[in-house]
Design a protein around this motif. Structure first.
Motif, PDB file in Angstrom:
ATOM      1  N   ARG A   1       0.434  -1.269  -0.002  1.00  0.00           N
ATOM      2  CA  ARG A   1       0.441  -0.192   0.550  1.00  0.00           C
ATOM      3  C   ARG A   1       0.791   1.584   0.134  1.00  0.00           C
ATOM      4  O   ARG A   1       0.473   2.405  -0.607  1.00  0.00           O
ATOM      5  N   GLY A   2       2.201   1.162   0.289  1.00  0.00           N
ATOM      6  CA  GLY A   2       3.105   2.315   0.542  1.00  0.00           C
ATOM      7  C   GLY A   2       3.462   2.817  -0.952  1.00  0.00           C
ATOM      8  O   GLY A   2       3.704   4.047  -1.355  1.00  0.00           O
ATOM      9  N   LEU A   3       3.071   2.052  -1.829  1.00  0.00           N
ATOM     10  CA  LEU A   3       2.900   2.614  -3.408  1.00  0.00           C
ATOM     11  C   LEU A   3       2.240   3.451  -3.251  1.00  0.00           C
ATOM     12  O   LEU A   3       2.169   4.521  -4.654  1.00  0.00           O
ATOM     13  N   ARG A   4       1.003   3.449  -3.040  1.00  0.00           N
ATOM     14  CA  ARG A   4       0.203   4.884  -3.483  1.00  0.00           C
ATOM     15  C   ARG A   4       0.106   4.461  -4.512  1.00  0.00           C
ATOM     16  O   ARG A   4       0.071   5.787  -5.107  1.00  0.00           O
ATOM     17  N   LEU A   5      -0.283   3.791  -5.460  1.00  0.00           N
ATOM     18  CA  LEU A   5      -0.981   3.793  -6.363  1.00  0.00           C
ATOM     19  C   LEU A   5      -2.089   4.337  -6.868  1.00  0.00           C
ATOM     20  O   LEU A   5      -3.107   3.576  -6.577  1.00  0.00           O
ATOM     21  N   ASP A   6      -2.222   4.791  -7.756  1.00  0.00           N
ATOM     22  CA  ASP A   6      -3.621   5.243  -8.333  1.00  0.00           C
ATOM     23  C   ASP A   6      -3.971   4.795  -9.769  1.00  0.00           C
ATOM     24  O   ASP A   6      -4.839   5.727 -10.165  1.00  0.00           O
ATOM     25  N   ARG A   7      -3.347   4.391 -10.662  1.00  0.00           N
ATOM     26  CA  ARG A   7      -3.677   3.960 -11.759  1.00  0.00           C
ATOM     27  C   ARG A   7      -3.217   2.385 -12.124  1.00  0.00           C
ATOM     28  O   ARG A   7      -2.267   1.941 -11.509  1.00  0.00           O
ATOM     29  N   PHE A   8      -3.754   1.660 -12.551  1.00  0.00           N
ATOM     30  CA  PHE A   8      -3.681   0.101 -12.789  1.00  0.00           C
ATOM     31  C   PHE A   8      -3.821   0.072 -14.351  1.00  0.00           C
ATOM     32  O   PHE A   8      -5.148   0.380 -14.635  1.00  0.00           O
ATOM     33  N   GLY A   9      -3.280  -0.746 -15.094  1.00  0.00           N
ATOM     34  CA  GLY A   9      -3.777  -1.122 -16.382  1.00  0.00           C
ATOM     35  C   GLY A   9      -3.023  -2.908 -16.591  1.00  0.00           C
ATOM     36  O   GLY A   9      -2.072  -3.635 -15.574  1.00  0.00           O
ATOM     37  N   VAL A  10      -4.281  -3.471 -17.073  1.00  0.00           N
ATOM     38  CA  VAL A  10      -3.820  -4.776 -17.602  1.00  0.00           C
ATOM     39  C   VAL A  10      -4.442  -5.126 -18.609  1.00  0.00           C
ATOM     40  O   VAL A  10      -5.561  -4.415 -19.555  1.00  0.00           O
ATOM     41  N   GLY A  11      -3.564  -6.135 -19.361  1.00  0.00           N
ATOM     42  CA  GLY A  11      -3.445  -6.266 -20.963  1.00  0.00           C
ATOM     43  C   GLY A  11      -3.802  -7.713 -21.443  1.00  0.00           C
ATOM     44  O   GLY A  11      -2.713  -8.341 -20.605  1.00  0.00           O
ATOM     45  N   VAL A  12      -4.481  -8.194 -21.546  1.00  0.00           N
ATOM     46  CA  VAL A  12      -4.366 -10.167 -21.628  1.00  0.00           C
ATOM     47  C   VAL A  12      -3.682 -10.037 -23.533  1.00  0.00           C
ATOM     48  O   VAL A  12      -5.345  -9.336 -24.287  1.00  0.00           O
TER      49      VAL A  12
END
Length: 665
Positions: free
Chosen positions: A193-204
């Protein structure tokens, strides 16, 4: 259908009153609900604008990946057991996959499930990895971002390798678990949680699909439940209303308030019957409460979808408490022509059901009271009207039973309504009929009395002519004149006798007698008069006791025997029978002889009707009173007389029911 039944049927028309009242109360309930809905929509609009004005942390516009709250830590093993409670809200990923996100105090968890019938395997470090089945992951924190290649040649632990240069605090490798089954593969990984991610992407990317862009990924903001936005809602939300803010994908991002009904007095709590009446007869378009679960992270309902399309919407559902309803109002949140989500207000209430139920029950009680009163009044009116009509009917029947003469004054002639007019008309009619009947009844005696003197004058004149010495050629005319006078005299005497006979028959007294003895006694007396004509007697072996006048029965049999003897040839047969019936007895006298003419069968028992040949001069005339007497005797015994042709002869029948018994005073 009787008159009372018809009036009661008319009284049922008053049921239209409660039906109309029910429609009115239902319309009133609809208006109350519309007013309450408009008020809640106005509150939702004001709240949506306030959130924009105070610059509250609204959900981002467009699609986002929703991160659910993990109640227990998730083990990264590539299996879906830990994700089972969250699986109903899995988010679709392309054509073949779905993804779920969860978080706790320390970690962000990700699982990607891909369904693929055909597989091509390679490790991420293999140079052929981009042409095999692989995943492209993208993470971002503020300005830093990094992409990763994730592939595996076999199930088990694997590593996502960074594709971009070093990006701040973001790691260059991510440990993951890759598991496969017969229908595809599943990947699990976690990040601090310390990375403070605000966006995430995934491609299959599947080799079997021939993907032309093996490095592409669907990048979206990460979205979770916002305590800060919930605090802002708590400051702005109206009282006794639950407020929820939903993202453009209908994910729950903030909530405040509870569905708590305001305190109501004990008499304001509706019973189970009142609640059932409201839901069955008054309330319309009530949705089921199961679709509004409080712990659902996604609220995908029709009114929410309408609000996401830019139109305010409302919905009603049955409340969790008995006799309550919940009104929901969904309002879109827009900022700079961009849709940032929906604010959903839910307000529980008992006011509308209570008001509608009280109005309905009050109206029903009033309507049924009016119905009972109207039905009772109409029943009393119908009973009184029926009683008065029955009196008119009884008077008419008495007039008929007594040959048109009333036993007393006609009823209701003093009434001032239409029945009084009818009674007076009947009274005038029966007076006229009674007078005419009396005239006809006394006509024979009056004629016989009036004709005595003219006949005596004619007879004396003929006698004087005989002594005056008429020429011989005048003798035949004198004889014919005397014969005519004799016939007229016999006719006058018969008319007088018939009048006396009618009075005698009407005044005859009855007694209980055995008709077998009466019929057998008359038959024994007729044998000496029948000569060579045998008489058969057929009577029952048991007594046939009836309340009759034996003298009248014998007199009628005498007339029938005299009539039969006139038409029975020498040596012909005669038969007398007594036949018991359900309501009396039949006395039948049959004889051999010519059949009855068809044209005369309906007139045989009328007065002065005879089928015998015209008498020759000097013989006693047959005036046709015998069968008329038979008819009078039968009618006096509440029966009838009939005649019919039988094989070889004729049969005359007396149908007797007995005389009514006199009541002792």
């Amino acid at each position: 259908m009787t008159l009372r039944q018809k009036l009661l049927l008319v009284a049922l028309c008053t049921l239209a009153l409660p039906v109309a009242g029910w429609l009115y109360v239902r319309q009133m309930e609809t208006l109350l609900r519309e007013g309450q809905a408009q008020a809640l929509v106005a509150s939702a609009r004001a709240l949506a604008r306030s959130l924009v004005v105070v610059e509250a942390p609204l959900p981002p516009a467009g699609s986002a990946w929703y991160v659910q709250n993990a109640n227990v830590p998730i083990t990264i093993d590539g299996y879906a057991d830990d994700w089972a409670p969250l699986s109903p809200w899995a988010q679709p990923l392309g054509r073949n996959g779905k993804v779920m996100f969860a978080e706790d105090d320390r970690w962000l968890y990700f699982t990607i499930d891909v369904r693929a019938a055909h597989r091509r395997r390679a490790d991420a470090s293999d140079r052929l990895a981009l042409s095999a089945d692989h995943l492209i992951l993208s993470i971002a924190s503020n300005e830093d971002s990094q992409r990763y290649l994730l592939a595996s040649a076999a199930p088990g632990s694997t590593t996502a390798i960074a594709l971009d240069p070093e990006a701040g605090v973001l790691p260059d490798r991510i440990n993951a678990q890759w598991q496969e089954d017969g229908g595809g593969f599943r990947v699990e990984l976690k990040l601090p949680r310390g990375l403070r991610l605000d966006r995430f992407g995934v491609g299959v990317h599947l080799a079997a699909d021939g993907d032309a862009e093996p490095l592409s990924a669907d990048i979206r903001p990460l979205l979770d439940f916002s305590p800060a936005l919930s605090q802002e809602l708590a400051r702005l939300a109206p009282d006794n209303v639950r407020v929820r803010v939903l993202s453009p994908d209908a994910w729950l991002t903030a909530q405040t308030g509870k569905l708590t009904l305001p305190d109501t007095p004990a008499n304001g709590q509706p019973g189970w019957f009142a609640a059932l009446v409201y839901r069955s007869l008054l309330a319309t378009r009530l949705d089921d409460a199961s679709a509004w679960a409080e712990d659902a992270p996604r609220i995908d309902l029709p009114e929410v979808r309408r609000a996401l399309a830019g139109k305010p919407a409302t919905a009603w559902r049955a409340g969790e408490a008995r006799g309550s309803v919940v009104l929901a109002a969904a309002m879109p949140i827009t900022q700079g022509n961009k849709l940032h989500g929906v604010v959903l207000l839910e307000q529980p209430s008992r006011a509308v059901p209570l008001l509608a139920n009280r109005a309905l029950f009050g109206l029903l009680l009033t309507s049924f009271a009016v119905l009972l009163v109207a039905g009772g009044v109409l029943l009393l009116f119908a009973t009184r009207l029926t009683f008065r009509l029955r009196r008119l009917r009884n008077a008419a029947e008495r007039a008929q039973d007594n040959d048109g003469r009333l036993d007393g004054p006609f009823p209701l002639i003093d009434a001032t309504d239409e029945l009084g007019d009818l009674a007076r008309s009947f009274a005038r009619l029966f007076d006229v009929v009674g007078g005419y009947t009396d005239y006809l009844r006394t006509l024979a005696s009056k004629l016989s009395h009036e004709l005595q003197t003219p006949l005596a004058i004619v007879k004396s004149s003929l006698d004087n002519l005989d002594h005056a010495g008429l020429p011989p050629e005048a003798e035949p005319y004198l004889a014919r004149a005397r014969d005519g006078v004799a016939r007229l005299g016999a006719l006058v005497r018969a008319m007088s006798e018939a009048s006396r006979m009618e009075r005698a028959i009407a005044s005859a007294e009855a007694e209980d007698v055995n008709l077998v003895d009466v019929v057998r006694g008359c038959a024994d007396g007729y044998r000496s008069l029948s000569g060579d004509r045998p008489i058969d007697v057929d009577v029952p072996d048991v007594p046939v006791v009836m309340h009759v006048s034996p003298e009248l029965i014998a007199q009628a049999l005498d007339k029938l025997f005299d009539n039969a003897l006139s038409f029975t040839p020498a040596g012909g047969w005669m038969r007398i029978a007594l036949i018991p019936t359900a309501d009396g007895a039949d006395v039948e006298l049959a004889n051999q002889g010519p059949p009855l003419p068809e044209a005369m069968q309906g007139r045989l028992f009328d007065s002065l009707v005879s089928l015998r040949d015209k008498a020759t001069p000097g013989e006693a005339p047959h005036l046709g009173l015998g069968l008329y007497v038979v008819r009078l005797v039968a009618e006096r015994h509440q029966g009838s007389a009939s005649a019919r042709n039988i094989e070889g002869g004729v049969a005359f029948t007396l149908h007797l029911k007995g005389l009514p018994r006199q009541r002792l005073a």
